[in-house]
Design a protein around this motif. Sequence first.
Motif, short mmCIF file in Angstrom:
data_model
loop_
_atom_site.label_atom_id
_atom_site.label_comp_id
_atom_site.label_asym_id
_atom_site.label_seq_id
_atom_site.Cartn_x
_atom_site.Cartn_y
_atom_site.Cartn_z
N ILE A 24 0.86 -1.18 0.00
CA ILE A 24 0.00 0.00 0.00
C ILE A 24 0.90 1.23 0.00
N LEU A 25 0.79 2.04 -1.06
CA LEU A 25 1.57 3.27 -1.17
C LEU A 25 0.93 4.40 -0.38
N GLY A 26 1.75 5.24 0.23
CA GLY A 26 1.21 6.41 0.91
C GLY A 26 0.12 6.06 1.89
N CYS A 27 0.40 5.13 2.80
CA CYS A 27 -0.66 4.58 3.67
C CYS A 27 -1.23 5.63 4.61
N GLY A 28 -0.43 6.61 5.05
CA GLY A 28 -0.92 7.57 6.02
C GLY A 28 -1.42 6.84 7.27
#
Length: 257
Positions: A24-28
Motif C-alpha cells: 500500500i503506497l502512501g498509507c498515512g
Amino acid sequence: IQRRTGGNGSTDDNNNNNNEAILILGCGNSKLGEQFLIHSFIGPILQLDISSKVIQLMTQRYHNYLSSDEESTVVKRMEFMVDDASTGLTSLEPSSVGGGVIDKGLVDVLHCSAGPMMQRDDNDNTTVANDDDANAEEDDMIQRIMSSVHNVLQPSRPFVFFSRSEPKWMLRRVLGHDGYHDLMSDAGSQQRRRSKKMMWRDVEVVKLVDYDLLLYKFVKAEEVQDDVEEDQGEMTYAINRRSYLKRLKGGTKKNKR
C-alpha cells in the motif's frame, strides 16, 4: 515481500518473492491494511509512507499484527516502511511484490495539484495549457511512481489506484502522451512495436457507481529478454461499470412478477 539484501547477501526477512503480499503506497493513518486482514487476507500487508512519524504511529497502532520474535515461523501480517515511491522504492527488491500494489490517493492528489495538462491537437502537435508549464514537476513525479511500482511488481500482477478524474486526463498523465496514444490507437487490438517494450497490459477503468469513484487497474506485462525479438502481445483497454455496495449488502433484490 523480499527486502533489499545486506552486505553479506542475506535478506532482511525469511520470506521469498513468491508470496502474495500487497503493498500500500502512501498509507498515512488509513485503516485499509487492517480491513484486508479483517476480511480474511492472510498477509503480509506492507504499508509504506514517506513520513517516519506516520510509520511510527502506525507501528504502535498495529503492534498486534507485527511479529516481535525474529525466530518465529508465523507470517508477519503487517510490515511498515519509510520510503518514497517517487524515488524508486529502493527498500524493495525488483519484482518482489507478488500480490499487487494499491494506492488510495497519492497519484490522484498529484494529478489534481498539477492543474491543466499538456494536450495534443488533431495534427498531433503539442499545445501547453499554461505558459509556465507549472505541472511538469507533478507529471514527472507521477511517471516516476509508475516506474517504481512497475519495478517492484512481479509480472502479471496489478497496480490499482482510485480517482474521480476522467480517463482522458488521468491516462495521459500516468502513461505519458506516447503511452496514451498507443493505448487509444484506432485498432484496439493493434500490437505494440517490437522495438518498444510494453510496461503495462490490460489497462482497465472501473466506475464504482455507488461511490462516484473510478478504479484504475494496470497489469504488469510479462518480461521479455532484451536479446530476443518477441511479440509482447496487446495492451488492452476497457471501461466498466460496477456497483459494489449492492454486492456487499447481499445483491440486488429480485424483481417481483
